[in-house]
Scaffold this active site. Structure first.
Site, mmCIF file in Angstrom:
data_model
loop_
_atom_site.group_PDB
_atom_site.id
_atom_site.type_symbol
_atom_site.label_atom_id
_atom_site.label_comp_id
_atom_site.label_asym_id
_atom_site.label_seq_id
_atom_site.Cartn_x
_atom_site.Cartn_y
_atom_site.Cartn_z
ATOM 1 N N ASP A 108 0.971 45.848 46.349
ATOM 2 C CA ASP A 108 0.005 46.804 46.639
ATOM 3 C C ASP A 108 -1.454 46.769 45.717
ATOM 4 O OD1 ASP A 108 -1.567 49.366 47.093
ATOM 5 O OD2 ASP A 108 0.183 50.841 46.921
ATOM 6 N N ASP A 110 -4.009 48.709 45.974
ATOM 7 C CA ASP A 110 -4.986 49.952 46.032
ATOM 8 C C ASP A 110 -6.083 49.625 46.836
ATOM 9 O OD1 ASP A 110 -3.063 51.470 45.048
ATOM 10 O OD2 ASP A 110 -4.036 51.546 42.959
ATOM 11 N N CYS A 145 -1.921 59.188 47.329
ATOM 12 C CA CYS A 145 -0.675 58.446 47.770
ATOM 13 C C CYS A 145 -0.938 58.994 49.705
ATOM 14 C CB CYS A 145 0.509 59.354 47.706
ATOM 15 S SG CYS A 145 2.095 59.279 48.617
ATOM 16 N N ARG A 180 -4.883 47.763 54.829
ATOM 17 C CA ARG A 180 -4.222 48.965 55.157
ATOM 18 C C ARG A 180 -5.409 49.957 55.394
ATOM 19 N NH1 ARG A 180 -1.293 52.732 50.847
ATOM 20 N NH2 ARG A 180 -2.326 54.643 51.366
ATOM 21 N N ASN A 232 5.434 51.322 57.030
ATOM 22 C CA ASN A 232 6.078 51.994 55.780
ATOM 23 C C ASN A 232 7.134 53.060 55.877
ATOM 24 O OD1 ASN A 232 6.243 52.872 53.240
ATOM 25 N ND2 ASN A 232 3.927 54.031 52.970
#
Length: 318
Positions: A108, A110, A145, A180, A232
């Protein structure tokens, strides 16, 4: 009946790795094998590793890859998942995890740690660290998150610039660039599909639609795209916890359980500490612990001993 699974091919059989230290399969080969596995159309299972040793356990149990969560990396530092970690911290820890397993590892990243030029540097740094791929998200900095309320996403131009920069920066064509998008919580499913298509056009090899609601939404996204879609399966979040078979039937091609092992480990640690406070000893908890013999087997303690004996098999005459 479930389709018969093929193992993700590796150069080294699980449990029969050559002696010591790190993975024997070079990073470029892991990436190629991961691309081949994705092209097979099977659903690939990537549990989240919270340290290098857990990555080796994931490999030994026969999973298809390792996922490295930004939330886990933040929590490992005692920080919330709000964009506080740096590229250096993420690349270093992710590299430590990736080098310990023959499996491909996805990390990940970000929002890419900055503007498009920073995103480009992120990709090359993660390539150098031995990762098989990464995902870049479309949240506003500082991110939060993906399963919390109050998220904000950047405009389409900014989101596509990030992905274009990532795709242009990679030197290994097999390094997976995943986009994402968190827009589902902000603008709904139709906007998710529209944005996902634009991100694929910008160069994304796969799409991670965050916090979808229901299998029908996963199926709608997977049907609309001609690239793999990731699900996810994080606990206590917006999405229900579907089985691998359910996700496969919906057209999902990658599934992650990003924080599950950390949550299990921390839950066990808390229970052990409570027992120690209450009883003054942990003898009642031995059955819940990994046995020392199993730990030594997992880290190949005997292999190190054999190597040491083979190298230092001489005496110095005086």
């Amino acid at each position: 009946m479930c389709p018969r699974r093929r193992r993700l091919p590796t150069r080294v059989d699980v449990g029969r790795r050559p002696l010591m230290l790190y993975a024997q399969t070079p990073a470029h080969e892991k990436r190629r094998l991961f691309r081949d596995a994705l092209a097979s159309g099977e659903l690939l299972r990537l549990p989240g590793a919270f340290n290098p040793l857990s990555a080796r356990l994931i490999e030994r149990k026969g999973f298809d890859g390792v996922y490295i969560s930004g939330a886990v990396l933040s929590a490992d530092l005692g920080l919330p998942d709000i964009g506080l970690t740096t590229l250096t911290e993420v690349a270093q820890r992710a590299g430590q995890i990736a080098r310990m397993t023959e499996l491909p590892a996805i990390v990940d990243a970000d929002t890419g740690f900055g503007e498009p030029m920073n995103v480009a540097r992120t990709i090359q740094t993660l390539e150098d660290a031995g990762l098989a791929g990464t995902h870049i998200e479309d949240q506003v900095n500082p991110k939060r998150c993906g399963h919390l309320d109050g998220k904000e996403v950047v405009d389409l131009a900014t989101a596509t610039q990030r992905i274009r920069a990532a795709a242009d920066a990679r030197r290994d064509a097999n390094f997976l660039i995943m986009a994402r998008t968190d827009i589902r919580a902000v603008e709904g499913l139709a906007a998710t599909i529209d944005r996902a298509k634009a991100l694929v056009d910008a160069g994304a090899d796969a799409v991670f639609p965050e916090a979808l609601r229901g299998l029908g939404e996963f199926e709608a996204v997977a049907t609309a795209l001609d690239v793999p879609v990731l699900a996810n399966m994080t606990e206590f979040g917006k999405s229900a916890l579907f089985t691998v078979d359910e996700l496969r039937a919906a057209g999902v091609r990658m599934a992650i359980w990003p924080v599950s092992l950390l949550r299990m480990a921390m839950g066990a640690a808390e229970r052990a500490l409570d027992t120690l406070l209450a009883d003054g000893a942990l003898d009642t908890q031995l059955g819940a612990m990994q046995h020392r013999a199993d730990l030594y087997d997992l880290i190949d303690y005997q292999g190190y001993s054999r190597f040491d004996a083979g190298v230092f098999d001489f005496t110095v005459e005086r």
